[in-house]
Scaffold this active site. Structure first.
Site, mmCIF file in Angstrom:
data_model
loop_
_atom_site.group_PDB
_atom_site.id
_atom_site.type_symbol
_atom_site.label_atom_id
_atom_site.label_comp_id
_atom_site.label_asym_id
_atom_site.label_seq_id
_atom_site.Cartn_x
_atom_site.Cartn_y
_atom_site.Cartn_z
ATOM 1 N N CYS A 115 0.824 -1.212 0.000
ATOM 2 C CA CYS A 115 0.000 0.000 0.000
ATOM 3 C C CYS A 115 0.859 1.263 0.000
ATOM 4 O O CYS A 115 0.644 2.176 -0.805
ATOM 5 C CB CYS A 115 -0.973 -0.018 1.173
HETATM 6 N N1 LIG Z 1 -4.373 -4.270 4.819
HETATM 7 C C1 LIG Z 1 -3.818 -3.571 3.854
HETATM 8 O O1 LIG Z 1 -4.052 -2.365 3.710
HETATM 9 C C2 LIG Z 1 -2.883 -4.234 2.890
HETATM 10 C C3 LIG Z 1 -2.491 -5.551 3.043
HETATM 11 N N2 LIG Z 1 -1.618 -6.112 2.136
HETATM 12 C C4 LIG Z 1 -1.195 -7.491 2.297
HETATM 13 O O2 LIG Z 1 -2.292 -8.350 2.011
HETATM 14 C C5 LIG Z 1 -2.206 -9.530 2.800
HETATM 15 C C6 LIG Z 1 -3.499 -9.685 3.621
HETATM 16 O O3 LIG Z 1 -3.603 -8.528 4.462
HETATM 17 P P1 LIG Z 1 -4.869 -8.265 5.395
HETATM 18 O O4 LIG Z 1 -6.097 -8.708 4.741
HETATM 19 O O5 LIG Z 1 -4.742 -6.858 5.863
HETATM 20 O O6 LIG Z 1 -4.507 -9.238 6.625
HETATM 21 P P2 LIG Z 1 -5.469 -9.799 7.764
HETATM 22 O O7 LIG Z 1 -4.553 -10.071 8.908
HETATM 23 O O8 LIG Z 1 -6.618 -8.898 7.977
HETATM 24 O O9 LIG Z 1 -5.975 -11.188 7.134
HETATM 25 C C7 LIG Z 1 -5.105 -12.273 6.921
HETATM 26 C C8 LIG Z 1 -5.857 -13.485 6.441
HETATM 27 O O10 LIG Z 1 -4.944 -14.580 6.336
HETATM 28 C C9 LIG Z 1 -5.383 -15.657 7.196
HETATM 29 N N3 LIG Z 1 -4.218 -16.306 7.792
HETATM 30 C C10 LIG Z 1 -3.357 -15.794 8.696
HETATM 31 N N4 LIG Z 1 -2.387 -16.683 8.983
HETATM 32 C C11 LIG Z 1 -2.656 -17.790 8.254
HETATM 33 C C12 LIG Z 1 -2.036 -19.065 8.128
HETATM 34 N N5 LIG Z 1 -0.925 -19.366 8.797
HETATM 35 N N6 LIG Z 1 -2.589 -19.968 7.272
HETATM 36 C C13 LIG Z 1 -3.707 -19.673 6.583
HETATM 37 N N7 LIG Z 1 -4.359 -18.468 6.680
HETATM 38 C C14 LIG Z 1 -3.831 -17.556 7.497
HETATM 39 C C15 LIG Z 1 -6.242 -14.977 8.242
HETATM 40 O O11 LIG Z 1 -7.112 -15.931 8.822
HETATM 41 P P3 LIG Z 1 -7.656 -15.777 10.327
HETATM 42 O O12 LIG Z 1 -8.775 -14.779 10.248
HETATM 43 O O13 LIG Z 1 -8.105 -17.137 10.655
HETATM 44 O O14 LIG Z 1 -6.496 -15.286 11.156
HETATM 45 C C16 LIG Z 1 -6.957 -13.940 7.390
HETATM 46 O O15 LIG Z 1 -7.968 -14.548 6.623
HETATM 47 C C17 LIG Z 1 -0.963 -9.378 3.686
HETATM 48 O O16 LIG Z 1 0.112 -10.018 3.081
HETATM 49 C C18 LIG Z 1 -0.775 -7.871 3.707
HETATM 50 O O17 LIG Z 1 0.523 -7.522 4.021
HETATM 51 C C19 LIG Z 1 -1.153 -5.421 1.072
HETATM 52 C C20 LIG Z 1 -1.518 -4.111 0.872
HETATM 53 C C21 LIG Z 1 -2.382 -3.402 1.797
HETATM 54 C C1 LIG Z 2 -0.397 0.526 9.174
HETATM 55 C C2 LIG Z 2 0.505 -0.653 9.051
HETATM 56 O O1 LIG Z 2 0.916 -1.253 10.027
HETATM 57 N N1 LIG Z 2 0.801 -1.012 7.833
HETATM 58 C C3 LIG Z 2 1.581 -2.176 7.541
HETATM 59 C C4 LIG Z 2 1.621 -2.244 6.063
HETATM 60 C C5 LIG Z 2 2.058 -3.596 5.733
HETATM 61 C C6 LIG Z 2 1.481 -4.164 4.525
HETATM 62 O O2 LIG Z 2 0.365 -4.037 4.129
HETATM 63 O O3 LIG Z 2 2.448 -4.834 4.004
HETATM 64 P P1 LIG Z 2 2.512 -5.324 2.550
HETATM 65 O O4 LIG Z 2 1.809 -4.305 1.747
HETATM 66 O O5 LIG Z 2 3.956 -5.362 2.271
HETATM 67 O O6 LIG Z 2 1.894 -6.628 2.445
HETATM 68 C C7 LIG Z 2 3.003 -2.103 8.109
HETATM 69 O O7 LIG Z 2 3.574 -1.030 8.184
HETATM 70 O O8 LIG Z 2 3.590 -3.167 8.376
#
Ligand SMILES: NC(=O)C1=CN([C@@H]2O[C@H](COP(=O)(O)OP(=O)(O)OC[C@H]3O[C@@H](n4cnc5c(N)ncnc54)[C@H](OP(=O)(O)O)[C@@H]3O)[C@@H](O)[C@H]2O)C=CC1
Ligand SMILES: CC(=O)N[C@@H](CCC(=O)OP(=O)(O)O)C(=O)O
Length: 339
Positions: free
Chosen positions: A150
């Site tokens: 992001c």
């Molecule tokens: N949030 C953001 O703004 C952004 C996120 N990302 C990336 O996108 C990805 C998802 O992020 P986000 O949705 O925020 O994360 P969340 O923590 O909100 O969700 C993670 C998901 O992965 C599941 N999970 C966690 N650990 C495991 C495991 N060991 N095996 C199987 N499933 C697992 C969780 O299940 P459970 O609910 O059971 O824990 C949940 O469904 C990450 O790699 C993040 O860095 C990238 C850009 C922006």
């Molecule tokens: C606010 C906040 O904690 N943000 C996360 C953004 C991480 C993330 O989304 O990581 P990827 O996009 O690389 O999957 C952090 O700084 O670690």
């Protein structure tokens, strides 16, 4: 219809993907995968607000997913999908991975910054960095897309026209970014709201954030020169939204209007990028729940520095929206479909 699967449905970006894809005109959702229970659950038991969708959430099984899906979105934490990706890619399923696992071109750099062994190294060179506006042609042909982080999305979109233009010092780019708490994932967000809200703070300063190598890698590829950044991320007390302020030293004097013109030319025809008029400042509210990135800029004539402000919704253009934009590109659909 494109048979589509979402893995990590219980997370923030998984939920956002479902919100977008359930209304996408060319998509049929054929698989939703979570963990927590090995038994199948109805979607409405996970998200009561999706009760109109008659879908079930299953436990993750890579082989079954490959049989049921043409494309799979992986919304999992880093390093969790190493076993799934090879299975899907080898079966010819298109994969859009939202984690950082396939973003960094050199696995040893990934291992250093993420402090984990990369166990699918041979797939790194098969992946395309999914910044939709900059890598469109490669994304069209990709089987594996590494969806950008992001922070990198706001920053790279905000400064690439300046970085490519030759009029700025590529060794002295300073970036100050603020993210809504959903950027940290659902569990960390819950902890924040319970323990800290409404705190506002910097973290991982002085080159300590793992998005530093991602931003430097992409800006260096795009400019053909080594780019060095100073990056300071902040948590702000809102659920979603992201604003980056980028300071670049200019090697010559150029008026703001001329730079805005260059930016508009660079992004001409790109629906989701809006270059604002001089003195119009974007706020996170302007892009919330949309796939837009709004960019504004002004030259500080006292210091001959260009200051750029770039905003997105971290869960949409910063994650799930851009992932769907990439799917549209991969399947030859209009980039805006469903968005
Ligand atoms: N949030 C953001 O703004 C952004 C996120 N990302 C990336 O996108 C990805 C998802 O992020 P986000 O949705 O925020 O994360 P969340 O923590 O909100 O969700 C993670 C998901 O992965 C599941 N999970 C966690 N650990 C495991 C495991 N060991 N095996 C199987 N499933 C697992 C969780 O299940 P459970 O609910 O059971 O824990 C949940 O469904 C990450 O790699 C993040 O860095 C990238 C850009 C922006
Ligand atoms: C606010 C906040 O904690 N943000 C996360 C953004 C991480 C993330 O989304 O990581 P990827 O996009 O690389 O999957 C952090 O700084 O670690």
């Amino acid at each position: 219809m494109i048979r589509t699967g979402i893995v990590g449905i219980t997370g923030y970006t998984g939920e956002e993907l479902l919100k977008i894809l359930s209304k996408h005109p060319s998509v049929k959702i054929t698989g939703l995968y979570g963990r927590g229970s090995s038994e199948e659950r109805h979607l409405k038991d996970v998200y009561p607000h999706f009760k109109c969708l008659d879908l079930r959430v299953e436990a993750l099984n890579a082989k079954q997913i490959a049989d049921k899906c043409d494309v799979v979105f992986l919304a999992l934490p880093h390093a969790v999908a190493f076993e799934v990706v090879p299975h899907l890619v080898d079966a010819g399923v298109k994969v859009i991975d939202l984690s950082a696992d396939f973003r960094l071109a050199r696995p040893e750099v990934y291992e250093k910054w993420y402090n984990v062994k990369h166990t699918a190294k041979e797939y790194v060179c098969k992946s395309v960095y999914g910044l939709s506006e900059l890598n469109t042609e490669k994304i069209k042909r990709a089987l594996l897309v590494a969806n950008p982080g992001c922070y990198p999305t706001t920053v790279i979109l905000g400064c690439v026209p300046a970085v490519k233009s030759g009029f700025i010092d590529l060794r002295r780019i300073i970036i100050d970014s603020k993210s809504g708490i959903s950027g940290a994932g659902r569990k960390s967000a819950q902890t924040y709201f319970e323990d800290e809200h409404p705190n506002f703070r910097a973290y991982k300063i002085a080159g300590g954030h793992r998005h530093v190598p991602e931003i430097e890698q992409e800006l260096s590829i795009l400019s053909g020169e080594d780019v060095t950044i100073s990056f300071t991320p902040h948590i702000m007390p809102v659920e979603r939204g992201m604003l980056s302020t980028i300071y670049v030293d200019m090697k010559e004097q150029i008026a703001t209007a001329a730079i805005i013109e260059k930016y508009r030319e660079f992004y001409s025809g790109r629906h989701f990028i809006k270059i604002l008029d001089e003195d119009v400042m974007p706020g996170i509210k302007d892009v919330l729940n949309t796939n837009y990135c709004e960019i504004s800029m002004k030259v500080d004539e006292r210091t001959n520095r260009l200051i750029i402000v770039s905003v997105i919704d971290n869960l949409v253009k910063g994650a799930s929206g851009q992932a769907v934009q990439n799917m549209n590109i991969m399947f030859g659909l209009p980039e805006t479909a469903g968005l």
